[in-house]
Design an enzyme around this catalytic site. Structure first.
Site, PDB file in Angstrom:
ATOM      1  N   GLN A 191      17.774  15.011 -41.178  1.00 19.33           N
ATOM      2  CA  GLN A 191      18.578  14.201 -40.264  1.00 19.33           C
ATOM      3  C   GLN A 191      18.077  12.767 -40.466  1.00 19.33           C
ATOM      4  OE1 GLN A 191      17.554  14.503 -36.119  1.00 19.33           O
ATOM      5  NE2 GLN A 191      19.625  13.972 -35.413  1.00 19.33           N
ATOM      6  N   ASN A 234      15.857  22.826 -18.289  1.00 14.45           N
ATOM      7  CA  ASN A 234      16.270  23.384 -19.571  1.00 14.45           C
ATOM      8  C   ASN A 234      15.045  23.425 -20.486  1.00 14.45           C
ATOM      9  OD1 ASN A 234      17.552  23.910 -22.043  1.00 14.45           O
ATOM     10  ND2 ASN A 234      18.063  21.733 -22.339  1.00 14.45           N
ATOM     11  N   ARG A 280       6.601   9.300 -27.072  1.00 17.90           N
ATOM     12  CA  ARG A 280       5.700   9.400 -25.926  1.00 17.90           C
ATOM     13  C   ARG A 280       4.309   9.905 -26.301  1.00 17.90           C
ATOM     14  NH1 ARG A 280      10.384  12.660 -22.797  1.00 17.90           N
ATOM     15  NH2 ARG A 280      10.972  12.985 -24.971  1.00 17.90           N
TER      16      ARG A 280
HETATM   17  C1  UD1 Z   1      15.182  18.118 -24.675  1.00 18.43           C
HETATM   18  C2  UD1 Z   1      16.472  18.491 -23.913  1.00 18.43           C
HETATM   19  C3  UD1 Z   1      16.131  18.669 -22.430  1.00 18.43           C
HETATM   20  C4  UD1 Z   1      15.062  19.735 -22.271  1.00 18.43           C
HETATM   21  C5  UD1 Z   1      13.849  19.425 -23.142  1.00 18.43           C
HETATM   22  C6  UD1 Z   1      12.912  20.610 -23.150  1.00 18.43           C
HETATM   23  C7  UD1 Z   1      18.340  17.392 -25.049  1.00 18.43           C
HETATM   24  C8  UD1 Z   1      19.299  16.271 -25.015  1.00 18.43           C
HETATM   25  N1  UD1 Z   1      17.446  17.444 -24.067  1.00 18.43           N
HETATM   26  O1  UD1 Z   1      14.737  16.878 -24.150  1.00 18.43           O
HETATM   27  O2  UD1 Z   1      17.296  19.039 -21.712  1.00 18.43           O
HETATM   28  O3  UD1 Z   1      14.679  19.829 -20.918  1.00 18.43           O
HETATM   29  O4  UD1 Z   1      14.230  19.167 -24.496  1.00 18.43           O
HETATM   30  O5  UD1 Z   1      11.713  20.342 -23.777  1.00 18.43           O
HETATM   31  O6  UD1 Z   1      18.410  18.218 -25.913  1.00 18.43           O
HETATM   32  N2  UD1 Z   1      15.019  16.112 -32.215  1.00 18.43           N
HETATM   33  C9  UD1 Z   1      15.620  16.011 -33.447  1.00 18.43           C
HETATM   34  N3  UD1 Z   1      16.493  14.998 -33.676  1.00 18.43           N
HETATM   35  C10 UD1 Z   1      16.829  14.095 -32.726  1.00 18.43           C
HETATM   36  C11 UD1 Z   1      16.214  14.208 -31.451  1.00 18.43           C
HETATM   37  C12 UD1 Z   1      15.323  15.238 -31.236  1.00 18.43           C
HETATM   38  O7  UD1 Z   1      15.367  16.804 -34.343  1.00 18.43           O
HETATM   39  O8  UD1 Z   1      17.642  13.199 -33.030  1.00 18.43           O
HETATM   40  C13 UD1 Z   1      14.061  17.217 -31.997  1.00 18.43           C
HETATM   41  C14 UD1 Z   1      12.657  16.777 -31.654  1.00 18.43           C
HETATM   42  O9  UD1 Z   1      11.873  16.643 -32.816  1.00 18.43           O
HETATM   43  C15 UD1 Z   1      12.166  17.882 -30.740  1.00 18.43           C
HETATM   44  C16 UD1 Z   1      13.436  18.407 -30.095  1.00 18.43           C
HETATM   45  O10 UD1 Z   1      14.508  17.963 -30.890  1.00 18.43           O
HETATM   46  O11 UD1 Z   1      11.554  18.923 -31.450  1.00 18.43           O
HETATM   47  C17 UD1 Z   1      13.603  17.911 -28.671  1.00 18.43           C
HETATM   48  O12 UD1 Z   1      13.623  16.498 -28.692  1.00 18.43           O
HETATM   49  P1  UD1 Z   1      12.966  15.631 -27.537  1.00 18.43           P
HETATM   50  O13 UD1 Z   1      13.195  14.205 -27.837  1.00 18.43           O
HETATM   51  O14 UD1 Z   1      11.590  16.065 -27.290  1.00 18.43           O
HETATM   52  O15 UD1 Z   1      13.894  16.058 -26.318  1.00 18.43           O
HETATM   53  P2  UD1 Z   1      13.565  15.985 -24.777  1.00 18.43           P
HETATM   54  O16 UD1 Z   1      13.763  14.607 -24.302  1.00 18.43           O
HETATM   55  O17 UD1 Z   1      12.264  16.619 -24.508  1.00 18.43           O
HETATM   56 CA    CA Z   2      10.723  17.585 -25.744  1.00 22.31          CA
END
Ligand code: UD1
Ligand code: CA
Length: 532
Positions: free
Chosen positions: A105, A208, A39
């Site tokens: 990862q 969250n 995004r």
């Molecule tokens: C996530 C939460 C959501 C919360 C929000 C807060 C989950 C499923 N959802 O959503 O409930 O409200 O954060 O900001 O956890 N990342 C990885 N590996 C992955 C996917 C993500 O390392 O496979 C990391 C990203 O780099 C990031 C963090 O995890 O730093 C959150 O990922 P993001 O995709 O931003 O999650 P949200 O959709 O925002």
């Molecule tokens: Ca996020």
């Protein structure tokens, strides 16, 4: 305290054990930083974008280090090498090496899958497995240490298996929603992602934040059970909350009083919002610490900068990177310092641009000075307007007050650098050094053809081009000797009047001035030039 507790507290308070530096025994931290961040619409991984001059992920990493010492794992994926480099560079200690563990990862299969990658880091070694994990999103830079400590405290007091940080937002879109029980206690039941939520769940304003404390004995066994049957086909970390509830375990929650702290950066708009909030927080911190800002909102201070007491920042000052400002300094408007160390009592006038340089106590700079990397301005030295310096050491009390270029130069104490002095340090291929001894006086418009050394106490006459080393205490004059021709100018004016009226006269008068016809023409064209 900037948050209120929602889960009811028990009467027995069991304090979290801290060591002297505030590190919590048995605690490990996992920072999730593998996502691309679609995004953001960027070529660069989201967590490498900067907030107040610091890469977003480093806020979470540094917070982790402050609460858990060396038990910090960071999960990287997108642009893993760049992210690893940034983290190692920022966290490396003087003794060498970084205290953090970085795990990769390879496929971004979701936040639950991301945390799972850290399992080998914490597999029971000499110290045993961590008793608790603090899990942080890499995209939540505004989160404060005091909040994390409160979350840990509540987790202990509540004897919870999972404790989650939440925020109540007017616009909750994009975030996971916190679904609570309908009972009076309103305990957390589960978290539902925006994309999986139905209309009723979407109407929930409690979100969250992405910060959790989880019991060591529960975390990885729960992650093994995650199921990617959701809208995004991902292993959601948030599902562990429902799993805990299903197993009859206690889930606690802390609600942020200031929801801004929970701002998760997914878009450029959120990045801009976080930047504003962070800048404001930093300004307030320095105002509280005794720094004066005439117009705070126009002052830009990076997260990594420090400023001493009783220093005054005028409007539109920018302090970047690892800049350190001492006490009692005055920084006037439109000055930008990047990675500079400034002593006490330094005055920097308007419009100076300085990078990677040292400015010692009571020195004075500007207006319009340009310090490129590698400059040292020693105590009480002065650098005036339109002076550019690079890799140059200006000795104590020395002055370069006007219009100069000083590059690859060592200048002693009490030296006067005249207006228009240029060190000619570059021959198109290589750079050469200039050394100027203590007490040297350089007249205006001196050129120093490097490599060259000027001995202490020497005087260089104005307009000299110094091509050879100068012995101490010598006088150097390197100019074409001056010739005065009496009456010459008056005769030329007469000549010129003739030229303008009658060409024939020129030939005649040419003889009388003793000039050839060619030089008369040059005189004429020069005359035109000086009139421009
Ligand atoms: C996530 C939460 C959501 C919360 C929000 C807060 C989950 C499923 N959802 O959503 O409930 O409200 O954060 O900001 O956890 N990342 C990885 N590996 C992955 C996917 C993500 O390392 O496979 C990391 C990203 O780099 C990031 C963090 O995890 O730093 C959150 O990922 P993001 O995709 O931003 O999650 P949200 O959709 O925002
Ligand atoms: Ca996020």
């Amino acid at each position: 305290m900037s948050h209120s507790r929602v889960a009811e507290s028990l009467t027995v308070k069991k304090p979290v054990r801290h060591d002297q530096q505030g590190k919590i025994a048995g605690l490990a931290v996992v920072v999730m930083a593998a996502g691309l961040g679609k995004r953001m619409r960027s070529k660069q991984a989201k967590i490498l974008h900067q907030v107040a001059g610091q890469k977003m992920v480093l806020y979470s990493v540094r917070l982790g280090l402050r609460v858990a010492g060396d038990r910090v794992a960071i999960v990287v994926g997108h642009q893993a090498d760049l992210v690893r480099q940034a983290i190692v560079r920022a966290t490396s200690e003087k003794s060498g090496g970084s205290p953090v563990a970085i795990v990769e990862q390879r496929e971004q299969l979701g936040t639950g899958h991301a945390v799972l990658q850290s399992r080998p880091v914490f597999a029971a070694g000499k110290r045993g497995s961590p008793s608790r994990y603090l899990i942080l999103n890499g995209d939540t830079p505004l989160l404060q240490e005091s909040t994390v400590r409160e979350l840990l405290r509540v987790h202990e007091v509540e004897r919870a298996t999972v404790t989650v940080l939440t925020a109540v937002l007017a616009d909750a879109s994009g975030y996971g929603r916190v679904v609570r029980r309908r009972s009076a206690e309103r305990g957390v039941l589960r978290i539902v992602e925006d994309r999986d939520a139905d209309a009723e769940e979407r109407a929930i304003h409690e979100v969250n934040v992405g910060t959790y404390v989880v019991d060591g004995e529960f975390l990885f066994s729960a992650l093994d059970k995650l199921n990617p049957s959701n809208a995004q086909g991902e292993y959601y970390l948030t599902e562990m909350i429902h799993l805990a509830v299903q197993q009859g375990r206690r889930v606690a929650a802390v609600v942020l009083d200031d929801p801004n702290e929970g701002l998760g950066i997914n878009t450029r708009r959120q990045l801009a919002e976080a930047e504003q909030l962070m800048r404001q927080r930093i300004r307030n911190r320095w105002l509280d610490a005794g720094v004066t800002m005439i117009d705070p909102t126009s002052v830009w201070v990076d997260a990594t900068v420090t400023i001493g007491k009783d220093s005054v920042l005028y409007p539109n000052v920018t302090l970047e990177g690892t800049t350190v400002i001492g006490e009692d300094c005055v920084l006037r408007s439109y000055t930008r310092l990047t990675n500079c160390t400034v002593g006490n009592g330094v005055e920097i006038l308007d419009h100076c641009v300085c990078a990677d340089s040292y400015i010692e106590d009571d020195a004075r700079l500007g207006p319009f000075a340009h310090l490129r990397p590698g400059v040292v301005v020693r105590k009480k030295a002065k650098v005036g307007n339109f002076v550019e310096m690079k890799k140059t050491d200006l000795g104590e009390g020395s002055k370069a007050n006007h219009l100069s270029y000083l590059g690859d130069t060592t200048i002693g104490k009490g030296v006067n650098i005249g207006a228009g002095t240029i060190t000619c340090n570059y021959d198109g291929l290589r750079k050469y050094q200039t050394v100027i001894g203590d007490g040297v006086f350089l007249g205006s418009d001196t050129q120093l053809i490097a490599p060259v050394t000027v001995g202490a106490g020497a005087i260089i006459a104005a307009g000299t081009t110094v091509t050879e080393d100068v012995p101490a205490d010598a006088l150097v004059i390197g100019r074409v000797p001056q010739v005065n021709r009496a009456g010459w100018a008056a005769r030329r004016r007469a000549l010129q009047t003739g030229v303008n009226h009658k060409t024939v006269q020129v030939k005649r008068t040419t003889k009388s001035t003793g000039l050839t016809r060619k030089s008369a023409a040059i005189v004429k064209s020069n005359q035109t030039k000086t009139q421009e």
